[in-house]
Scaffold this active site. Structure first.
Site, PDB file in Angstrom:
ATOM      1  N   HIS A  93      53.013  37.785  24.148  1.00 48.02           N
ATOM      2  CA  HIS A  93      52.874  36.668  25.107  1.00 48.02           C
ATOM      3  C   HIS A  93      52.553  37.189  26.511  1.00 48.02           C
ATOM      4  O   HIS A  93      52.871  36.538  27.503  1.00 48.02           O
ATOM      5  CB  HIS A  93      54.149  35.816  25.178  1.00 48.02           C
ATOM      6  CG  HIS A  93      54.728  35.473  23.837  1.00 48.02           C
ATOM      7  ND1 HIS A  93      54.435  34.295  23.188  1.00 48.02           N
ATOM      8  CD2 HIS A  93      55.553  36.173  23.020  1.00 48.02           C
ATOM      9  CE1 HIS A  93      55.076  34.272  22.020  1.00 48.02           C
ATOM     10  NE2 HIS A  93      55.755  35.412  21.893  1.00 48.02           N
ATOM     11  N   SER A 142      31.326  43.500  45.656  1.00 53.94           N
ATOM     12  CA  SER A 142      31.118  42.105  46.012  1.00 53.94           C
ATOM     13  C   SER A 142      30.189  42.061  47.217  1.00 53.94           C
ATOM     14  O   SER A 142      30.247  42.920  48.086  1.00 53.94           O
ATOM     15  CB  SER A 142      32.468  41.468  46.369  1.00 53.94           C
ATOM     16  OG  SER A 142      32.254  40.343  47.204  1.00 53.94           O
ATOM     17  N   LYS A 151      36.143  44.978  47.480  1.00 52.01           N
ATOM     18  CA  LYS A 151      36.199  44.679  46.048  1.00 52.01           C
ATOM     19  C   LYS A 151      35.516  45.714  45.174  1.00 52.01           C
ATOM     20  O   LYS A 151      34.493  46.285  45.517  1.00 52.01           O
ATOM     21  CB  LYS A 151      35.533  43.312  45.756  1.00 52.01           C
ATOM     22  CG  LYS A 151      36.284  42.125  46.266  1.00 52.01           C
ATOM     23  CD  LYS A 151      37.559  41.782  45.498  1.00 52.01           C
ATOM     24  CE  LYS A 151      37.326  41.376  44.076  1.00 52.01           C
ATOM     25  NZ  LYS A 151      36.893  39.993  43.943  1.00 52.01           N
ATOM     26  N   GLU A 198      33.968  42.396  32.005  1.00 46.60           N
ATOM     27  CA  GLU A 198      33.846  40.937  32.054  1.00 46.60           C
ATOM     28  C   GLU A 198      32.635  40.444  31.273  1.00 46.60           C
ATOM     29  O   GLU A 198      32.690  39.459  30.538  1.00 46.60           O
ATOM     30  CB  GLU A 198      33.743  40.465  33.506  1.00 46.60           C
ATOM     31  CG  GLU A 198      35.020  40.660  34.291  1.00 46.60           C
ATOM     32  CD  GLU A 198      34.795  40.374  35.762  1.00 46.60           C
ATOM     33  OE1 GLU A 198      35.063  39.249  36.188  1.00 46.60           O
ATOM     34  OE2 GLU A 198      34.327  41.281  36.479  1.00 46.60           O
TER      35      GLU A 198
END
Ligand code: ARG
Length: 474
Positions: free
Chosen positions: A173, A294, A300, A307
């Site tokens: 979980h 970014s 970043k 992804e």
């Protein structure tokens, strides 16, 4: 091949009779939009090596069975070999008017060697021809993807070995559950990719069956030798039923389903990399060459490869859904709908190949922060199950032990400490079975080290497993 030119040749504008190999019964020119709508050559041109190899085998068989002469077959084969060179060098003009790769090549053959080229399509239809081409194409794709998965497995094993003593929290979980070895966690992916390879091998058996000779759907009156063609093209078997041979796309669906499952596994792995590389976790850093920045936030560093691996999974699922949907309502045998099978299959294969290639390289470029993993595993309650097992090993029924440990967790929470900091006196109030050795039993080393059940996370197990896998890899 150098470049692909797909053009719209403007030939006779009087009737399809002059422009199409099938134009005999037509009196009007095909509508331009229809031509664009029905053409598959913008994407099926890439089947050319298989189309030509299949045609060479077919022409060879036609001569061997006496359906055409040896001399005719020689001319056809030579013409096809020349066309292959033209395509590879970029000199071949693919034409939309000729619909698909099959008619582009056949038309060129007839232009090159004259009317004898028209004998190639004897005892054959584009329906069995296209089924042959895709099966041959898929054999190569399966071999390549199978190989890439093997490389990925090797990379996973290498990483597991390099960090074989690193302890991390295992999760259920996404909550800290029990300590595990990072290497053990990684080898879970090894198993997934092993099943993926198995699925590809299994799929290959059903791909590797030869449909040519089914004709349009009913077979042929000519004395062809299908088994000979199968041997020439290294197929294990021939399709048993001519109607099934031209209407079956199970093999494409199976392949794409296998790809979907590979992507699902890669996506789960990618998701973990995204989580682990976040500042919140800080378990790993992904190398600069495999991350991007970014355009607005200078600080970043984004895990875009991971992804996009996750994102591209959606594409492959889309391909599988498209194929299943295309096939679901089709009456036997061939229907033009089936031309829509190619783009999803090509896209699934291309996506998987690229994803696997980049994913392997990214994995080789991650830095593992063992201290951060360990700190996270030092969560005060992560060895609660070990305390229960400790009591069980001293004779307490597990359900009772679960209760006692629950009380211990509550007590520790109230004292603002972890299970290893509860004083012995307090423990003994909960159960007289607890003695001073409990603190060792609750250490990360003991927790991991004692999980020696087959397939468990103990270092001794991991060591054995790594040895076995490395032997297998050799
Ligand atoms: N381009 C077609 C396809 O991919 C080849 C078979 C066409 N057959 C036909 N009868 N129109 O499905």
């Amino acid at each position: 091949m150098k470049k692909t030119k797909i053009i719209k040749k403007t030939k006779s504008k009087t009737s399809a009779k002059k422009t199409k190999p099938w134009g005999g019964r037509f009196t009007e020119i095909t509508n331009g939009l229809v031509e664009e709508f029905t053409a598959s050559v913008p994407y099926d041109w890439r089947l050319y090596p298989y189309d030509i190899a299949g045609s060479i085998a077919h022409a060879t068989m036609l001569a061997r069975t006496g359906i055409i002469t040896k001399n005719e077959s020689r001319k056809i084969v030579k013409g096809l070999q020349d066309i292959l060179r033209e395509i590879v060098s970029g000199a071949f003009d693919f034409s939309i008017e000729l619909e698909d790769i099959h008619m582009n090549i056949e038309d060129r053959l007839i232009r090159k060697i004259g009317p004898v080229g028209g004998k190639l399509h004897t005892a054959r239809s584009r329906n069995d021809q296209v089924a042959l081409d895709i099966r041959m194409y898929l054999r190569d794709e399966i071999a390549e993807i199978h190989e890439l998965l093997g490389l990925l497995q090797n990379t996973v094993v290498g990483l597991a070995e390099l960090h074989s003593d690193v302890v991390m929290p295992g999760y259920t979980h996404l909550q800290r559950a029990q300590p595990v070895l990072f290497g053990h966690h990684l080898l879970a992916y090894y198993e997934m990719f092993d099943r993926d390879r198995g699925r590809l091998v299994d799929c290959f058996r059903r791909v590797n069956v030869m449909p040519l000779g089914a004709g349009a759907l009913a077979g042929t009156v000519l004395p062809i030798d299908r088994k000979f063609v199968a041997r020439l093209l290294a197929f294990a078997d021939v399709c048993e039923n001519s109607i099934d041979a031209v209407s079956d796309r199970d093999f494409s669906i199976e392949f794409t389903a296998a790809c979907a499952q590979i992507m699902m596994h890669l996506s789960r792995f990618a998701e973990e990399l995204v989580i682990w590389s976040s500042s919140e976790f800080g378990f790993i850093t992904i190398g600069d060459a495999f991350t991007t920045g970014s355009s607005i936030m200078p600080q970043k560093k984004n895990p875009d490869v991971a992804e996009l691996t996750r994102g591209k999974t959606g594409r492959v699922y889309g391909s599988l859904t498209a194929l299943l949907t295309i096939m679901k309502g089709l009456p036997l045998a061939y229907n033009r709908d089936m031309q829509e099978d190619k783009e999803p299959v090509f896209d699934a294969a291309d996506t998987i190949r690229l994803t696997l290639s980049v994913f392997i390289e990214m994995l080789k470029n991650i830095t593992v922060h063992r201290d951060a993993m360990r700190r996270a595993a030092e969560d005060g309650f992560i060895t609660a199950t070990d305390l229960a097992d400790y009591l069980v090993q001293k004779g307490m029924p597990f359900r009772r032990a679960h209760e006692v440990v629950g009380s211990a967790v509550l007590l520790a929470t109230n004292r603002g400490c972890g299970l290893r900091n509860v004083p012995l006196g307090e423990y003994r109030k909960l159960s007289s079975l607890i003695s001073a050795d409990v603190y060792d039993a609750l250490s990360l080393e003991a927790s991991v080290g004692r999980r020696t059940s087959y397939g468990g996370t103990a270092p001794s197990n991991l060591k054995k497993r790594l040895q076995a896998l490395k032997k297998k890899m050799r």
